[in-house]
Scaffold this motif. Structure first.
Motif, PDB file in Angstrom:
ATOM      1  N   GLN A   5       0.823  -1.202   0.000  1.00  0.00           N
ATOM      2  CA  GLN A   5       0.000   0.000   0.000  1.00  0.00           C
ATOM      3  C   GLN A   5       0.861   1.258   0.000  1.00  0.00           C
ATOM      4  O   GLN A   5       0.539   2.242  -0.664  1.00  0.00           O
ATOM      5  CB  GLN A   5      -0.930  -0.004   1.219  1.00  0.00           C
ATOM      6  CG  GLN A   5      -2.002  -1.088   1.162  1.00  0.00           C
ATOM      7  CD  GLN A   5      -2.770  -1.209   2.464  1.00  0.00           C
ATOM      8  OE1 GLN A   5      -2.228  -0.936   3.539  1.00  0.00           O
ATOM      9  NE2 GLN A   5      -4.037  -1.616   2.371  1.00  0.00           N
ATOM     10  N   LYS A  35      -8.286   0.972  -4.782  1.00  0.00           N
ATOM     11  CA  LYS A  35      -8.811   0.235  -3.625  1.00  0.00           C
ATOM     12  C   LYS A  35      -7.801   0.207  -2.485  1.00  0.00           C
ATOM     13  O   LYS A  35      -8.150   0.455  -1.318  1.00  0.00           O
ATOM     14  CB  LYS A  35      -9.182  -1.185  -4.042  1.00  0.00           C
ATOM     15  CG  LYS A  35      -9.713  -2.033  -2.883  1.00  0.00           C
ATOM     16  CD  LYS A  35     -10.031  -3.453  -3.353  1.00  0.00           C
ATOM     17  CE  LYS A  35     -10.505  -4.307  -2.174  1.00  0.00           C
ATOM     18  NZ  LYS A  35     -10.779  -5.701  -2.590  1.00  0.00           N
ATOM     19  N   LYS A  38      -7.414   3.594  -0.795  1.00  0.00           N
ATOM     20  CA  LYS A  38      -8.557   3.891   0.073  1.00  0.00           C
ATOM     21  C   LYS A  38      -8.517   3.045   1.354  1.00  0.00           C
ATOM     22  O   LYS A  38      -8.836   3.532   2.450  1.00  0.00           O
ATOM     23  CB  LYS A  38      -9.862   3.621  -0.674  1.00  0.00           C
ATOM     24  CG  LYS A  38     -11.093   4.191   0.019  1.00  0.00           C
ATOM     25  CD  LYS A  38     -11.030   5.716   0.029  1.00  0.00           C
ATOM     26  CE  LYS A  38     -12.287   6.343   0.629  1.00  0.00           C
ATOM     27  NZ  LYS A  38     -12.429   6.083   2.065  1.00  0.00           N
ATOM     28  N   LEU A  39      -8.115   1.778   1.234  1.00  0.00           N
ATOM     29  CA  LEU A  39      -8.006   0.922   2.418  1.00  0.00           C
ATOM     30  C   LEU A  39      -6.976   1.478   3.399  1.00  0.00           C
ATOM     31  O   LEU A  39      -7.182   1.440   4.623  1.00  0.00           O
ATOM     32  CB  LEU A  39      -7.620  -0.499   2.002  1.00  0.00           C
ATOM     33  CG  LEU A  39      -8.724  -1.351   1.363  1.00  0.00           C
ATOM     34  CD1 LEU A  39      -8.144  -2.653   0.829  1.00  0.00           C
ATOM     35  CD2 LEU A  39      -9.842  -1.634   2.378  1.00  0.00           C
ATOM     36  N   GLU A  41      -6.058   4.672   3.669  1.00  0.00           N
ATOM     37  CA  GLU A  41      -6.633   5.884   4.265  1.00  0.00           C
ATOM     38  C   GLU A  41      -7.648   5.541   5.351  1.00  0.00           C
ATOM     39  O   GLU A  41      -7.674   6.174   6.420  1.00  0.00           O
ATOM     40  CB  GLU A  41      -7.288   6.743   3.176  1.00  0.00           C
ATOM     41  CG  GLU A  41      -6.294   7.398   2.224  1.00  0.00           C
ATOM     42  CD  GLU A  41      -6.968   8.180   1.126  1.00  0.00           C
ATOM     43  OE1 GLU A  41      -6.468   9.260   0.767  1.00  0.00           O
ATOM     44  OE2 GLU A  41      -8.014   7.694   0.619  1.00  0.00           O
ATOM     45  N   ASP A  42      -8.474   4.529   5.079  1.00  0.00           N
ATOM     46  CA  ASP A  42      -9.476   4.125   6.074  1.00  0.00           C
ATOM     47  C   ASP A  42      -8.816   3.607   7.348  1.00  0.00           C
ATOM     48  O   ASP A  42      -9.267   3.901   8.463  1.00  0.00           O
ATOM     49  CB  ASP A  42     -10.402   3.045   5.496  1.00  0.00           C
ATOM     50  CG  ASP A  42     -11.332   3.591   4.415  1.00  0.00           C
ATOM     51  OD1 ASP A  42     -11.485   4.831   4.330  1.00  0.00           O
ATOM     52  OD2 ASP A  42     -11.889   2.773   3.653  1.00  0.00           O
ATOM     53  N   GLU A  43      -7.741   2.837   7.171  1.00  0.00           N
ATOM     54  CA  GLU A  43      -7.038   2.305   8.339  1.00  0.00           C
ATOM     55  C   GLU A  43      -6.397   3.422   9.161  1.00  0.00           C
ATOM     56  O   GLU A  43      -6.429   3.398  10.398  1.00  0.00           O
ATOM     57  CB  GLU A  43      -5.969   1.308   7.890  1.00  0.00           C
ATOM     58  CG  GLU A  43      -5.181   0.700   9.045  1.00  0.00           C
ATOM     59  CD  GLU A  43      -4.090  -0.253   8.585  1.00  0.00           C
ATOM     60  OE1 GLU A  43      -3.250  -0.630   9.435  1.00  0.00           O
ATOM     61  OE2 GLU A  43      -4.076  -0.624   7.393  1.00  0.00           O
ATOM     62  N   GLY A  45      -7.313   6.599   9.104  1.00  0.00           N
ATOM     63  CA  GLY A  45      -8.324   7.549   9.565  1.00  0.00           C
ATOM     64  C   GLY A  45      -8.133   8.954   9.045  1.00  0.00           C
ATOM     65  O   GLY A  45      -8.739   9.899   9.560  1.00  0.00           O
ATOM     66  N   ASP A  47      -7.262  11.295   5.144  1.00  0.00           N
ATOM     67  CA  ASP A  47      -7.087  11.252   3.696  1.00  0.00           C
ATOM     68  C   ASP A  47      -5.650  11.612   3.333  1.00  0.00           C
ATOM     69  O   ASP A  47      -5.080  12.573   3.871  1.00  0.00           O
ATOM     70  CB  ASP A  47      -8.038  12.236   3.002  1.00  0.00           C
ATOM     71  CG  ASP A  47      -9.489  11.793   3.053  1.00  0.00           C
ATOM     72  OD1 ASP A  47      -9.717  10.573   3.196  1.00  0.00           O
ATOM     73  OD2 ASP A  47     -10.378  12.656   2.958  1.00  0.00           O
TER      74      ASP A  47
END
Length: 326
Positions: A5, A35, A38-39, A41-43, A45, A47
Motif C-alpha cells: 500500500q 482500492k 482507500k483501504l 486511508e481508512d485504516e 483515519g 485522507d
C-alpha cells in the motif's frame, strides 16, 4: 498497513496523482491501486489525497507527512532485503547506475567489463539522463549510484564522492586553419563557430566560464549531449568541436585533428553518489573502487556517516585525494 500500500501511494504521488499511470508503472490495475489507497486511508483515519469526483487533485497536509515516512520505510525495507541477500548470496543481485551519455559511453565500459568478470551473477542496469534526472533517480531509489560531473547542487541529498579529473580537447578537420596551430588560445577559438555539449552536461559550465573570464563570447552554433554527434557535425564542416578528452579515439577519429585544450579550461571532476540510507553491498563497494581506486570501504563509510552535505564536503576536501586523471 502493508508495504504494498505504501508503494502504491508513493507511485501515485510520483505520477502526478495519475492513478492509471501509477497502475501501469506498478504492473497492476487502476481499480486495484485505488482500492488499496482507500483501504490505507481508512485504516489511518485520514485522507492522503484530496478527491475531485473520481480524480485525485492534490496531496493533503497529512498525506505529505505520511509520504515522507512511507518513502523512508520503503527504503529501509529494501535495505532489509539487501542485508539478507548479502549474507545469503554475496555475489548475486542487481546494480543500477544513473549517468550521462559521456560516462556510459567512454568512462564506464572498462569498469563494467572488470566488474562483470568479478561478479558475473550481478545484473547491471544503466539509465542515462541529465544531471537533474540522474540525481532524482538516485534520490528516489530508482538507481543505486549516480555518476555525473555537472550541476552538483542537484545532488545535495546524496553522498557525492570525487572520482577523477578530466579536461577537454578541440577537434577540427585536417584542412581547418587551426589544425596547424601549435598552441591554442581562447581568442583563436572564438573566431570560429563552435560545436560542444549542451549546457548542464559534461563540464559545459567550465567552458563558458573560461570564455567569459577572458571577455570573449564564443559563437556556439550547435550543442549536443553526445560527443559522437558533435564529431559528426565537425566532419560536416559546421564548426570546431570541443569535447571531453575521454571521448577522443585515435583509431576511430583519425580523420580529425585533436588539439590539446587543457591549458584553456579548468579541469572538471566526475563524482559518484548514492543515498546515505542505502545499504551498500560488497559488490557496490567493489564497483566504486573499480571506478575510482581511492574510494575504499573505510573512506566511503566514513564520509557517508556524516549527517549533512556541508560536513561531507569538508571531509571529502580533507581526506579524498583523487588519483586518476582522464
Amino acid at each position: 498497513m502493508k508495504i504494498r500500500q505504501l508503494h502504491y501511494v508513493l507511485e501515485v504521488a510520483k505520477r502526478g496523482l495519475n492513478v492509471t499511470a501509477a497502475a501501469e508503472a506498478l504492473h497492476t490495475s487502476q481499480p486495484g491501486v485505488s482500492k488499496q489507497v482507500k483501504l490505507l486511508e481508512d485504516e489511518l483515519g485520514v485522507d492522503i489525497f484530496v478527491r475531485n469526483g473520481k480524480h485525485l487533485s492534490e496531496i493533503t497536509p497529512a498525506g505529505k507527512r505520511i509520504l515522507d515516512y512511507a518513502e523512508k520505510l520503503i527504503a529501509e525495507s529494501e535495505n532489509i532485503k539487501n542485508v539478507a541477500r548479502e549474507f545469503r548470496q554475496t555475489d548475486e543481485g542487481d546494480l543500477t547506475i544513473a549517468t550521462t551519455h559521456t560516462q556510459a559511453r567512454y568512462a564506464l565500459p572498462k569498469v563494467i567489463q572488470a566488474f562483470r568478470q568479478k561478479y558475473p551473477k550481478v545484473a547491471l542496469h544503466i539509465h542515462q539522463g541529465s544531471p537533474p534526472q540522474i540525481a532524482k533517480m538516485a534520490a528516489e531509489g530508482e538507481a543505486d549510484f549516480a555518476i555525473a560531473t555537472e550541476a552538483m547542487h542537484h545532488f545535495e541529498q546524496l553522498v557525492m564522492l570525487p572520482c577523477y579529473h578530466w579536461n577537454r580537447c578541440v577537434l577540427v578537420p585536417p584542412s581547418h586553419p587551426l589544425a596547424s596551430v601549435k598552441k591554442l588560445t581562447l581568442k583563436a577559438l572564438s573566431e570560429y563557430p563552435i560545436i560542444t555539449y549542451t549546457f548542464g552536461f559534461t563540464g559545459r559550465s567550465k567552458l563558458d566560464q573560461a570564455f567569459a573570464g577572458a571577455g570573449l563570447k564564443p559563437d556556439v552554433v550547435l550543442t549536443a549531449v553526445d560527443a559522437d554527434v558533435i564529431k559528426t557535425y565537425v566532419r560536416a564542416g559546421m564548426g570546431v568541436g570541443i569535447i571531453a578528452n575521454m571521448a577522443w579515439d585515435a583509431r576511430t577519429d583519425r580523420d580529425l585533428v585533436q588539439l590539446d585544450a587543457s591549458h584553456l579550461f579548468e579541469p572538471s571532476t566526475t563524482h559518484i553518489g548514492f543515498r546515505r540510507s542505502l545499504f551498500l553491498r560488497t559488490f557496490m563497494y567493489d564497483f566504486m573502487q573499480l571506478f575510482a581506486a581511492h574510494l575504499g570501504k573505510e573512506l566511503v563509510d566514513g564520509i557517508a556517516a556524516l549527517p549533512d552535505a556541508d560536513a561531507r564536503r569538508s571531509e571529502v576536501a580533507r581526506r579524498v585525494k583523487v588519483q586518476s586523471t582522464l
